[in-house]
Design a protein around this motif. Structure first.
Motif, PDB file in Angstrom:
ATOM      1  N   GLU A 162       0.835  -1.195   0.000  1.00 25.98           N
ATOM      2  CA  GLU A 162       0.000   0.000   0.000  1.00 25.98           C
ATOM      3  C   GLU A 162       0.873   1.249   0.000  1.00 25.98           C
ATOM      4  O   GLU A 162       1.958   1.244   0.570  1.00 25.98           O
ATOM      5  N   ARG A 163       0.393   2.303  -0.647  1.00 26.10           N
ATOM      6  CA  ARG A 163       1.055   3.600  -0.622  1.00 26.10           C
ATOM      7  C   ARG A 163       0.123   4.587   0.069  1.00 26.10           C
ATOM      8  O   ARG A 163      -1.024   4.738  -0.335  1.00 26.10           O
ATOM      9  N   ILE A 164       0.613   5.220   1.136  1.00 25.97           N
ATOM     10  CA  ILE A 164      -0.240   6.052   1.968  1.00 25.97           C
ATOM     11  C   ILE A 164       0.317   7.468   2.034  1.00 25.97           C
ATOM     12  O   ILE A 164       1.500   7.674   2.312  1.00 25.97           O
ATOM     13  N   SER A 165      -0.541   8.455   1.790  1.00 23.89           N
ATOM     14  CA  SER A 165      -0.116   9.853   1.850  1.00 23.89           C
ATOM     15  C   SER A 165       0.313  10.231   3.256  1.00 23.89           C
ATOM     16  O   SER A 165      -0.235   9.739   4.240  1.00 23.89           O
ATOM     17  N   ALA A 166       1.283  11.118   3.335  1.00 23.01           N
ATOM     18  CA  ALA A 166       1.808  11.538   4.636  1.00 23.01           C
ATOM     19  C   ALA A 166       1.007  12.714   5.182  1.00 23.01           C
ATOM     20  O   ALA A 166       0.316  13.429   4.460  1.00 23.01           O
ATOM     21  N   GLY A 167       1.133  12.897   6.490  1.00 23.51           N
ATOM     22  CA  GLY A 167       0.528  14.040   7.153  1.00 23.51           C
ATOM     23  C   GLY A 167       1.247  14.273   8.457  1.00 23.51           C
ATOM     24  O   GLY A 167       2.337  13.730   8.679  1.00 23.51           O
ATOM     25  N   ILE A 168       0.686  15.082   9.306  1.00 16.66           N
ATOM     26  CA  ILE A 168       1.297  15.276  10.614  1.00 16.66           C
ATOM     27  C   ILE A 168       0.333  14.786  11.691  1.00 16.66           C
ATOM     28  O   ILE A 168      -0.891  14.801  11.509  1.00 16.66           O
ATOM     29  N   ILE A 169       0.906  14.298  12.792  1.00 15.93           N
ATOM     30  CA  ILE A 169       0.101  14.023  13.972  1.00 15.93           C
ATOM     31  C   ILE A 169       0.592  14.970  15.061  1.00 15.93           C
ATOM     32  O   ILE A 169       1.790  15.219  15.188  1.00 15.93           O
ATOM     33  N   CYS A 170      -0.339  15.511  15.802  1.00 11.09           N
ATOM     34  CA  CYS A 170       0.001  16.480  16.831  1.00 11.09           C
ATOM     35  C   CYS A 170      -1.145  16.570  17.827  1.00 11.09           C
ATOM     36  O   CYS A 170      -2.222  15.989  17.626  1.00 11.09           O
ATOM     37  N   SER A 171      -0.913  17.280  18.897  1.00  9.36           N
ATOM     38  CA  SER A 171      -1.966  17.533  19.875  1.00  9.36           C
ATOM     39  C   SER A 171      -3.075  18.356  19.227  1.00  9.36           C
ATOM     40  O   SER A 171      -2.812  19.226  18.390  1.00  9.36           O
ATOM     41  N   LYS A 172      -4.306  18.088  19.617  1.00  8.79           N
ATOM     42  CA  LYS A 172      -5.432  18.864  19.089  1.00  8.79           C
ATOM     43  C   LYS A 172      -5.379  20.317  19.555  1.00  8.79           C
ATOM     44  O   LYS A 172      -6.066  21.177  19.001  1.00  8.79           O
ATOM     45  N   GLU A 173      -4.549  20.583  20.561  1.00 11.98           N
ATOM     46  CA  GLU A 173      -4.427  21.949  21.054  1.00 11.98           C
ATOM     47  C   GLU A 173      -3.450  22.779  20.226  1.00 11.98           C
ATOM     48  O   GLU A 173      -3.376  23.995  20.391  1.00 11.98           O
ATOM     49  N   MET A 174      -2.680  22.113  19.349  1.00  8.03           N
ATOM     50  CA  MET A 174      -1.791  22.867  18.455  1.00  8.03           C
ATOM     51  C   MET A 174      -2.612  23.439  17.312  1.00  8.03           C
ATOM     52  O   MET A 174      -3.383  22.738  16.675  1.00  8.03           O
ATOM     53  N   LYS A 175      -2.441  24.716  17.046  1.00 12.76           N
ATOM     54  CA  LYS A 175      -3.235  25.393  16.027  1.00 12.76           C
ATOM     55  C   LYS A 175      -2.393  25.677  14.784  1.00 12.76           C
ATOM     56  O   LYS A 175      -1.222  26.014  14.871  1.00 12.76           O
ATOM     57  N   PHE A 176      -3.023  25.533  13.635  1.00 15.38           N
ATOM     58  CA  PHE A 176      -2.396  25.885  12.362  1.00 15.38           C
ATOM     59  C   PHE A 176      -3.310  26.877  11.652  1.00 15.38           C
ATOM     60  O   PHE A 176      -4.537  26.783  11.735  1.00 15.38           O
ATOM     61  N   ASN A 177      -2.680  27.822  10.950  1.00 16.00           N
ATOM     62  CA  ASN A 177      -3.459  28.823  10.215  1.00 16.00           C
ATOM     63  C   ASN A 177      -3.923  28.229   8.885  1.00 16.00           C
ATOM     64  O   ASN A 177      -3.455  28.596   7.812  1.00 16.00           O
ATOM     65  N   GLN A 178      -4.829  27.278   8.991  1.00 14.41           N
ATOM     66  CA  GLN A 178      -5.258  26.539   7.813  1.00 14.41           C
ATOM     67  C   GLN A 178      -6.487  27.172   7.163  1.00 14.41           C
ATOM     68  O   GLN A 178      -7.456  27.488   7.832  1.00 14.41           O
ATOM     69  N   LYS A 179      -6.405  27.329   5.849  1.00 12.73           N
ATOM     70  CA  LYS A 179      -7.572  27.776   5.105  1.00 12.73           C
ATOM     71  C   LYS A 179      -8.307  26.571   4.509  1.00 12.73           C
ATOM     72  O   LYS A 179      -9.393  26.676   3.995  1.00 12.73           O
ATOM     73  N   LYS A 180      -7.643  25.416   4.557  1.00 12.07           N
ATOM     74  CA  LYS A 180      -8.271  24.184   4.109  1.00 12.07           C
ATOM     75  C   LYS A 180      -7.776  23.067   5.021  1.00 12.07           C
ATOM     76  O   LYS A 180      -6.938  23.281   5.886  1.00 12.07           O
ATOM     77  N   LYS A 181      -8.294  21.881   4.810  1.00 16.79           N
ATOM     78  CA  LYS A 181      -7.982  20.791   5.736  1.00 16.79           C
ATOM     79  C   LYS A 181      -6.690  20.084   5.373  1.00 16.79           C
ATOM     80  O   LYS A 181      -6.597  18.861   5.372  1.00 16.79           O
ATOM     81  N   GLU A 182      -5.666  20.871   5.059  1.00 19.42           N
ATOM     82  CA  GLU A 182      -4.331  20.333   4.795  1.00 19.42           C
ATOM     83  C   GLU A 182      -3.310  21.281   5.406  1.00 19.42           C
ATOM     84  O   GLU A 182      -3.546  22.478   5.509  1.00 19.42           O
ATOM     85  N   VAL A 183      -2.179  20.724   5.794  1.00 17.26           N
ATOM     86  CA  VAL A 183      -1.103  21.550   6.337  1.00 17.26           C
ATOM     87  C   VAL A 183      -0.231  22.047   5.195  1.00 17.26           C
ATOM     88  O   VAL A 183       0.152  21.276   4.312  1.00 17.26           O
ATOM     89  N   LEU A 184       0.082  23.330   5.186  1.00  9.90           N
ATOM     90  CA  LEU A 184       1.004  23.892   4.213  1.00  9.90           C
ATOM     91  C   LEU A 184       2.411  23.821   4.776  1.00  9.90           C
ATOM     92  O   LEU A 184       2.623  23.956   5.988  1.00  9.90           O
ATOM     93  N   TYR A 185       3.399  23.620   3.913  1.00  6.92           N
ATOM     94  CA  TYR A 185       4.782  23.512   4.374  1.00  6.92           C
ATOM     95  C   TYR A 185       5.211  24.709   5.232  1.00  6.92           C
ATOM     96  O   TYR A 185       5.869  24.552   6.246  1.00  6.92           O
ATOM     97  N   LYS A 186       4.813  25.890   4.805  1.00  4.66           N
ATOM     98  CA  LYS A 186       5.266  27.086   5.521  1.00  4.66           C
ATOM     99  C   LYS A 186       4.761  27.116   6.962  1.00  4.66           C
ATOM    100  O   LYS A 186       5.343  27.778   7.820  1.00  4.66           O
ATOM    101  N   GLU A 187       3.681  26.389   7.248  1.00  3.70           N
ATOM    102  CA  GLU A 187       3.149  26.348   8.605  1.00  3.70           C
ATOM    103  C   GLU A 187       3.990  25.486   9.537  1.00  3.70           C
ATOM    104  O   GLU A 187       3.827  25.546  10.754  1.00  3.70           O
ATOM    105  N   LEU A 188       4.869  24.651   8.983  1.00  2.00           N
ATOM    106  CA  LEU A 188       5.633  23.709   9.795  1.00  2.00           C
ATOM    107  C   LEU A 188       7.015  24.227  10.180  1.00  2.00           C
ATOM    108  O   LEU A 188       7.639  23.710  11.099  1.00  2.00           O
ATOM    109  N   LYS A 189       7.497  25.257   9.502  1.00  6.42           N
ATOM    110  CA  LYS A 189       8.907  25.635   9.610  1.00  6.42           C
ATOM    111  C   LYS A 189       9.332  26.108  10.991  1.00  6.42           C
ATOM    112  O   LYS A 189      10.465  25.918  11.384  1.00  6.42           O
ATOM    113  N   ASN A 190       8.461  26.692  11.735  1.00  5.44           N
ATOM    114  CA  ASN A 190       8.857  27.244  13.028  1.00  5.44           C
ATOM    115  C   ASN A 190       8.352  26.433  14.214  1.00  5.44           C
ATOM    116  O   ASN A 190       8.343  26.913  15.336  1.00  5.44           O
TER     117      ASN A 190
END
Length: 287
Positions: A162-190
């Motif tokens: 099987e080939r499975i797309s990657a994502g991130i796992i994190c605490s639900k209390e961590m917030k990302f400035n997401q405009k859609k239900k995907e993480v953008l690379y720039k949101e991960l850098k810091n």
């Protein structure tokens, strides 16, 4: 159309009697007749002419009788060949990397049970270092892991399950400035990235290293852990995030969330590996 319907048709084409054919296959006559009718409807032709006195093969029925007999014979010969290759095995011992989901293992077992007796299949879960040692010492026969297990060794065969797309796992209390239900690379850098030590789990570690390189994350932004279990503990403490794939087993915790990464080129490969000398029919099972 399925194999059961084909076998029903071949039986009635041999006996030319619905009652006798149903009895020979230990099925009720109404159920038997429904399967034959469904087969004819799917093929779009009448295979049998029947009335109260007799059953006769139509011209189409004669053609399909010949074709179906060949198909059934080939299937049965293939199954016998595969079973004969594995008859010497007392047990099939399967080692699974601990991060592989139970859902995938259940699907795997469902397929393997068609070729091995269920009571002969044994499943063991390991950390990568334990998995490697068990395989080296012949304590397990088959490995299910991330990427090609010990891929540098020519005596080991691999097959991608099987080939499975990657994502991130994190605490639900961590917030990302997401405009859609995907993480953008720039949101991960810091943000802190939690990785498994590559020396302890090179197959999993190389996927996370790929992310580090892509994001140009500095070493001081990385927390290294001994294994996936310790990674999850850090996530619960809101220390950062980890690169992973969507795993129902990990998401049982109400505190953890999974968010896909926008780049589809980043993915995990779930692979099955075995020593060539074992001659397991893995490609026949999953191909």
């Amino acid at each position: 159309m399925n194999l059961l319907q084909i076998k029903y048709f071949l039986e009635v084409s041999k006996t030319l009697n619905f009652t006798n054919a149903a009895q020979n296959l230990f099925v009720s006559q109404p159920a038997f007749s429904r399967q034959i009718q469904a087969l004819e409807e799917e093929l779009g032709v009448k295979l049998l002419f029947r009335n109260n006195r007799k059953v006769v093969l139509t011209e189409a029925g004669k053609v399909f009788q010949n074709r179906f007999e060949k198909i059934v014979n080939e299937i049965e010969e293939s199954l016998e060949e595969v079973k004969s290759k594995t008859a010497h095995q007392d047990f099939v011992r399967i080692g699974v990397l601990q991060v592989i989901t139970s859902e995938l293992i259940d699907n795997l077992l469902e397929k393997l049970c068609g070729f091995f007796s269920p009571e002969k299949i044994q499943i063991y879960r390991y950390r990568f270092d334990e998995l490697k040692e068990a395989f080296e010492k012949d304590k397990i026969d088959i490995v299910i892991s991330l990427g090609g297990f010990l891929s540098e060794r020519s005596e080991i065969e691999h097959y991608t399950l099987e080939r499975i797309s990657a994502g991130i796992i994190c605490s639900k209390e961590m917030k990302f400035n997401q405009k859609k239900k995907e993480v953008l690379y720039k949101e991960l850098k810091n943000k802190k990235l939690i990785c498994v030590e590559k020396e302890l789990d090179p197959e999993f570690g190389k996927y996370q290293e790929m992310i580090l390189h892509e994001l140009q994350i500095a070493s001081e932004q990385v927390i290294y852990t001994g294994d996936v279990i310790n990674t999850i503990l850090h996530l619960h403490k809101k220390d950062g995030y980890s690169i992973f794939y969507k795993s129902p087993d990990l998401l049982e915790s109400e505190k953890i969330q999974f968010i896909p990464i926008e780049d589809e080129s980043i993915y995990f490969k779930i692979m099955i590996s075995w020593k060539r000398e074992k001659k397991f029919p893995i490609k026949e099972v999953f191909g």
